[in-house]
Design a protein around this motif. Sequence first.
Motif, PDB file in Angstrom:
ATOM      1  N   LEU A  40       0.821  -1.215   0.000  1.00  0.00           N
ATOM      2  CA  LEU A  40       0.000   0.000   0.000  1.00  0.00           C
ATOM      3  C   LEU A  40       0.851   1.260   0.000  1.00  0.00           C
ATOM      4  CD1 LEU A  40      -2.687  -1.038   2.656  1.00  0.00           C
ATOM      5  CD2 LEU A  40      -3.038  -0.781   0.195  1.00  0.00           C
ATOM      6  N   ARG A 118      -5.674  -1.011  11.627  1.00  0.00           N
ATOM      7  CA  ARG A 118      -6.264  -1.085  10.291  1.00  0.00           C
ATOM      8  C   ARG A 118      -7.143   0.129  10.024  1.00  0.00           C
ATOM      9  NH1 ARG A 118      -3.653  -5.304  11.407  1.00  0.00           N
ATOM     10  NH2 ARG A 118      -3.519  -7.031   9.935  1.00  0.00           N
ATOM     11  N   VAL A 120      -8.837   2.907   8.425  1.00  0.00           N
ATOM     12  CA  VAL A 120      -8.861   3.033   6.963  1.00  0.00           C
ATOM     13  C   VAL A 120      -8.021   4.218   6.487  1.00  0.00           C
ATOM     14  CG1 VAL A 120     -11.091   1.891   6.683  1.00  0.00           C
ATOM     15  CG2 VAL A 120     -11.023   4.376   6.995  1.00  0.00           C
ATOM     16  N   TYR A 121      -7.921   5.232   7.297  1.00  0.00           N
ATOM     17  CA  TYR A 121      -7.171   6.415   6.867  1.00  0.00           C
ATOM     18  C   TYR A 121      -5.667   6.174   6.991  1.00  0.00           C
ATOM     19  CZ  TYR A 121     -11.839   8.303   7.297  1.00  0.00           C
ATOM     20  OH  TYR A 121     -13.196   8.506   7.165  1.00  0.00           O
ATOM     21  N   GLN A 123      -4.319   3.512   6.281  1.00  0.00           N
ATOM     22  CA  GLN A 123      -3.942   2.674   5.140  1.00  0.00           C
ATOM     23  C   GLN A 123      -4.173   3.345   3.794  1.00  0.00           C
ATOM     24  OE1 GLN A 123      -4.269  -1.785   6.185  1.00  0.00           O
ATOM     25  NE2 GLN A 123      -6.288  -0.943   6.552  1.00  0.00           N
ATOM     26  N   ASP A 124      -4.697   4.557   3.822  1.00  0.00           N
ATOM     27  CA  ASP A 124      -5.059   5.249   2.577  1.00  0.00           C
ATOM     28  C   ASP A 124      -4.141   6.457   2.417  1.00  0.00           C
ATOM     29  OD1 ASP A 124      -6.184   6.786   0.569  1.00  0.00           O
ATOM     30  OD2 ASP A 124      -8.258   6.499   1.264  1.00  0.00           O
ATOM     31  N   SER A 126      -3.983   8.695   0.415  1.00  0.00           N
ATOM     32  CA  SER A 126      -4.549   9.940  -0.112  1.00  0.00           C
ATOM     33  C   SER A 126      -5.239  10.764   0.975  1.00  0.00           C
ATOM     34  CB  SER A 126      -5.532   9.637  -1.251  1.00  0.00           C
ATOM     35  OG  SER A 126      -6.760   9.150  -0.754  1.00  0.00           O
ATOM     36  N   THR A 127      -5.239  10.279   2.224  1.00  0.00           N
ATOM     37  CA  THR A 127      -5.888  11.029   3.303  1.00  0.00           C
ATOM     38  C   THR A 127      -4.884  11.329   4.406  1.00  0.00           C
ATOM     39  OG1 THR A 127      -6.555   8.996   4.443  1.00  0.00           O
ATOM     40  CG2 THR A 127      -8.120   9.928   2.875  1.00  0.00           C
ATOM     41  N   PRO A 128      -5.086  12.425   5.159  1.00  0.00           N
ATOM     42  CA  PRO A 128      -4.195  12.734   6.280  1.00  0.00           C
ATOM     43  C   PRO A 128      -4.265  11.664   7.368  1.00  0.00           C
ATOM     44  CG  PRO A 128      -5.557  14.642   5.708  1.00  0.00           C
ATOM     45  CD  PRO A 128      -6.102  13.468   4.960  1.00  0.00           C
ATOM     46  N   SER A 139      -7.817  11.976  10.147  1.00  0.00           N
ATOM     47  CA  SER A 139      -9.026  11.942   9.323  1.00  0.00           C
ATOM     48  C   SER A 139     -10.182  11.242  10.025  1.00  0.00           C
ATOM     49  CB  SER A 139      -8.748  11.228   7.996  1.00  0.00           C
ATOM     50  OG  SER A 139      -7.811  11.936   7.230  1.00  0.00           O
ATOM     51  N   ALA A 140      -9.853  10.329  10.923  1.00  0.00           N
ATOM     52  CA  ALA A 140     -10.915   9.548  11.563  1.00  0.00           C
ATOM     53  C   ALA A 140     -11.688  10.364  12.590  1.00  0.00           C
ATOM     54  CB  ALA A 140     -10.328   8.304  12.231  1.00  0.00           C
ATOM     55  N   GLU A 142     -13.227  12.978  12.442  1.00  0.00           N
ATOM     56  CA  GLU A 142     -14.557  13.361  11.951  1.00  0.00           C
ATOM     57  C   GLU A 142     -14.949  12.488  10.770  1.00  0.00           C
ATOM     58  OE1 GLU A 142     -14.515  17.529  11.145  1.00  0.00           O
ATOM     59  OE2 GLU A 142     -13.910  18.029  13.187  1.00  0.00           O
ATOM     60  N   GLY A 143     -14.462  11.268  10.753  1.00  0.00           N
ATOM     61  CA  GLY A 143     -14.719  10.403   9.610  1.00  0.00           C
ATOM     62  C   GLY A 143     -15.364   9.090   9.995  1.00  0.00           C
ATOM     63  N   TYR A 144     -14.930   8.048   9.329  1.00  0.00           N
ATOM     64  CA  TYR A 144     -15.475   6.696   9.527  1.00  0.00           C
ATOM     65  C   TYR A 144     -14.899   6.123  10.822  1.00  0.00           C
ATOM     66  CZ  TYR A 144     -16.293   1.720   8.459  1.00  0.00           C
ATOM     67  OH  TYR A 144     -16.681   0.415   8.487  1.00  0.00           O
ATOM     68  N   TYR A 147     -14.617   1.229  13.706  1.00  0.00           N
ATOM     69  CA  TYR A 147     -13.607   0.388  14.362  1.00  0.00           C
ATOM     70  C   TYR A 147     -12.700   1.191  15.282  1.00  0.00           C
ATOM     71  CZ  TYR A 147     -15.278  -3.385  11.532  1.00  0.00           C
ATOM     72  OH  TYR A 147     -16.088  -4.356  10.999  1.00  0.00           O
TER      73      TYR A 147
END
Lengths: 343, 695
Positions: A40, A118, A120-121, A123-124, A126-128, A139-140, A142-144, A147
Amino acid sequence: MNPFDYHRAEDAAGAAALVADNPAAAFLAGGTNLVDRMKLGVTAPDTLVDITHLPMDEVEELPEGGLRIGANVRNSEAAAHPLVRTRYPVLSQALLSGASGQLRNAATTGGNLLQRTRCVYFQDLSTPCNKREPGSGCSALEGYQRYHAVFGASPDCVATHPSDMAVALAALDAQAVVQDAAAERRIPVSRLHRLPGEAPERDTVLAHGDLITAVELPAMPMAARARYRKIRDRASFAFALVSAAAAMELAEDGTVADARIALGGVAHKPWRARLAEEALIGAAATGHDFAAAAEAELAEARPLPGNTFKLPLVRAAITTTLGEVADGVRGRGAGPDQGEGER
Amino acid sequence: MTTTRAATATGTGPRRADGPRKAAGTAPYAYEYPVADLAYIAPVQATVARGRVLEVDASDAEAVEGVLTVLWHANAPRLEPDPDLSGLQRAAELAVLQSGEVAYRGQVVAAVVAETFEAAHQAAAQVTVRYEQFPHDVDLSDQRSDAVAPEEDHRQGDTAGAEPADVVVEHTYTTAMQHNNPMEPHSTVAHFDGAALTLYESTQGVHEVRRTVAAIAGLDPRSVHVIAPYVGGGFGSKGPLHAPTALATLAAMALPGRSVKLALTRRQMFALVGYRSPTLQRVRLTADAQGRLSGIDVVATVQSSALADFVEQAALPSKSMYAAPNRRMGHRAVHLDAPVPTWMRAPGECPGMFGPEVAMDELAWSCGLDPIELRLRNEPDRDPHTHKPFSSRNLAACLHEGARRFGWDGRAPVSAARTENGWRVGLGVAASTYPVVPPPSGSRARIRYEGEGVYVVSLGAADIGTGAWTALTQVAADALGAPLERVRVRLGDTTLPEASLAGGSTGLASWGSTVHAAAEAFRARHGQAPEPGAEAEADLPDNPDGDDFAMFAYGAQFAEVRVHEATGEVRVPRLLGVFAAGRIVNSRTARSQFLGGMTMGLSMALHEESVVDGRFGHVVNADFAEYHIAANADVEDIQAHWIDEEDPHVNPLGAKGIGEIGIVGTAAAVANAAYHATGVRVRSLPVRLDDFVGA
C-alpha cells in the motif's frame, strides 16, 4: 513497493543491531501485515531483516508453571498447543478468533503483537493521518469510526490496536521478552503498547531495533477457566468491534477474590479494564456485580459520534464473559474448553 | 413456439465441463496469457473529487529504472471523439486521459508503463499531479431539490387518494452502496500489431468489447480480436466497459508491439469499475383491513454521476409484482461528483425488492395476517403493468413449497417470542422476481461435424462462471441427438460467431436458443448422417410469443435470523429459497447459481456497505478487511429448490434465466426475520448489531 535490501538474521542480538543502525530497516516475520503495508505504500523500509529462521519457535514450560512462547511460533501453532489449550484456553480462543486459517498459519506471536492499526485512513495514502505522517491530521476524528477507540484516544489519533491475541495476553499478565543489540529485558504486554497522546506514530514503548523474542505467561490457576468473547459484524475473519478476555477467582464465600479483564477493539492498545477489576474484588459475582464492574470501566469511556454503539457492547462483552467464567468456576455451563474459535 | 423438445441431457446435472481445467489451474484467465514483450501499467488516481489537472511532473517516475512511459492527458494518444457506442456504454467514462477534467476522486489522471510490475508501481507513487481543485458534492439525500426524474413516473389511478386505506404503511427504506468484487479483478492485456489489436480481457462479452474498443480507438472492429474463454466472475461490472480497458488500449497504442497488462488491485476495484448506487425508497402501501392492496407507491432516489448517467431502476420491480388499482413507480436521480454507477447482480430488482418486500411484511403485521397469506391475497391474474397474461407465474407455488420445506407453520404469530441460549430467534419470508429479459438480437451459433460422431459448437459467449460451457453442451447434445461427450463447445473469442453479453440472466436463453436453432438447421441441411466438415449456422430465433405475454421468474426466500440479546450480533443459521424459473437445464450449476445469489443477498443483508467520506469524496473502506462480504461462517444451512415449471412461451428451451433471481428478496427476508425475532424493524441495510444493541 520500493526496492529493498534483504538480510537473513543470524541471531537475535545481531538482528536487533542491524535494525537499530538503520532507521529505515524493519524486521520481517510472518509478513502478513508488513508486506500488506509495503504494497500500500504505508511503510517503505529500505532493508528487511528476516528473523523467521532464528530459533524462537518453541513453546516451553517455565519453572514456576508458566509458559514461554517463542516470537516465531505461528498463531495456529500457539492456538493448538496442548499446554496453551489446558492452562490458557483464553489465549487459544483469542488466537482462533483472529484473521483466517491461512493468515494464522503465517502470522507469528511477535508479529501479531506488533501489527499496526487497520484504521482506513492510516492505510489510505490519499488522506491525512498522524500515525502515518505525523502532523498531517487525523481523518478519523470526523470520519469513519466504526472500528475506532472509545478509551484513551487523543485529538491526534483515535485508532485501535487490532490484535485479539494481545488482549488475552494483557489479561494473563504476560510479559514480552525484548532483545536489543546489547541486552534482554521484559515488558508487561499491558504496558507494551502506548496510548496515542501527541505521538500516535509510536505504537509501542519499544525503541527502533528492539526485537521481541518471546512472550512469557506466568502461572495463573484462574487462567484455566478464563474466556474470550469477540463481538464482530461478520461471523469470522473480521476485526473485533469489542472483545473481552476475562479471568476470575472466587473465594470460599463465593465473592470475587481476583479478576483480570482486558478489552479489544476499544483503544490504541489492549485495554486492561482495571476499574472493572477493582470493582469486582470482594463482590458477590452476580450479574448485577458484573454490570456494576462494566459501568465502572465505562465511566472512562469517551465514544466518538460514529461508535457510541460500542458502549453497550463493552457492557455486554464484560457481563457475558464474566458470566460464562463464573459458571465455569462454579462448575456449571462452559468449562475450561478449548473454545469455539473460528467456526 | 409451443413445442419443446423431449430432453435427455437437459435437466440432469453433468459436472462442469471447465471444472477440471479450473481446478488444475490450466484454464487461463486474462492476466495469465503467456505473451511476449510484456509491459505493466500502474494507474495514478486523482486525489481530488472535482477539479482539473494542471500539470503532471513525471520526472522522478521516469527516472525509475524500467519505466517506458508516463501517460497523462497532455501526451496520451487520442481516442476518437465520436464513438459509436451501444446504449450500455458510457463514452465519458471511457475517455481516459483525454482531458484534464477530474470528475471524481480516484479517476485515472496518469499512468506509468514499465518493464516490471514493481517498477510501474514504484514509479506511479512518484508521479506528482498538480490540480486546480473545485468544491465537490457527493451527498446523496432524498431531500434534494436538484434530483431529477429521468422519465415520467409510471402511474395508474391515484395512489395519494387510494381507497380503501384502512391500513397504510409508509416508510423510507434504504440500501447501501455496494461494489462488485468478483474474485478475478478487472484485467486486460492489450497488444497492437500494426492496426490489429489483440485484447485478453476479463469480460462478460467479447463482442461488446470489440465493438466498444473499436469505436473509441477508431479501429475497424474486424481488426480487434478479443479473447476471454474463462472469466473469474462477472456480476455486471464486466458488462459495460470501464476506464481500465480504455487505459490499457491507450497504453498499447503508445507502445506498439508491446503487450501491456493491467489488473486492478482490490482497492482500485472500489473506484474504477462502477458500483451499485445506494437507494432511498419511499414506499407507501394502502390496503383494506383484509390486506387487499388499493395502492402501491414507490419512488426511489438513487445517485448518478456528473460524468455520465446511470439510474438504478429500483422502482421497476413493483410495477408487476402485486395487484392494486392505484399505482405509481418513479425514480429520482441525484448527479454527484462520483464514479458512474453500473450493473451489479440484478440491478433494479435486487435493491428494489428490499423496500417493498419489507413494507409487505409490515402490512402483514398491521393486518394481523401471515405474510404468505398477504402475498397470496394480492396475486395479480394479469401483469398489472402491461395487462398481458403471464407466460407462467408460480410465486404462490414457491411460497407454499418453501413454507412446507422451511417449517413455516410452527412460526409464532407474535414477534420477540422465542429465545434460545441468549439468542432471539425469528423467521421471515420475502418474494423474489426477475424478468425474462428479451435476449438481444445478433447472437449466432455454428455447428460443425468433425467426423467420428464429434460435433463442434461455436459461439463467442462468455462463461463468467455460470456454467455456460456445460449447459450449452447439454443443449447442443439434446438438439443434435448426440451423446454429451461427443459435443465440443468453443466460447469466448471474437473469431467465433457473435454472441450477446452475459447479462440480464439471458445467457442460456439467448445462446441456448441460438445453439438449438443451429442444431435444427444442421439436421435440416445435413440429416442424421452428415459428412465430416458439414456445417450450419443459425441466428437467435425471434420469439413469436414475445409480445403477447408478461414473462417473469419468481421465488420465495425464507430466513431464520438470530439476534444476540446482549450484543445485538446478527446471524442467519438458515436460508431457504424455492424458485420457479422455467426449465432447469443443469441441476448442478443451477443450484450453484441460486445458492450463490442467495449468499450474495445474505452478504447485502448483513455486511456490504461502501462508506463514502464526504470530505474527500471517495470510498474509504476499500478493502476486504473493512468492506465485509459474507464469509463461510456466515453461511450455515442454505438450500435452494425449484418447482417444475413448464413455460412454452419464453423460448424453445423453456428456461427463464437464473443468474440473478437468487439475490432478489434475500435481504428483505433477513430483515423480516430479524423483526420477528426482536420486534425491532430495520429499514436500512445492512442489518447490523447497532440496530439492536440496547434496543
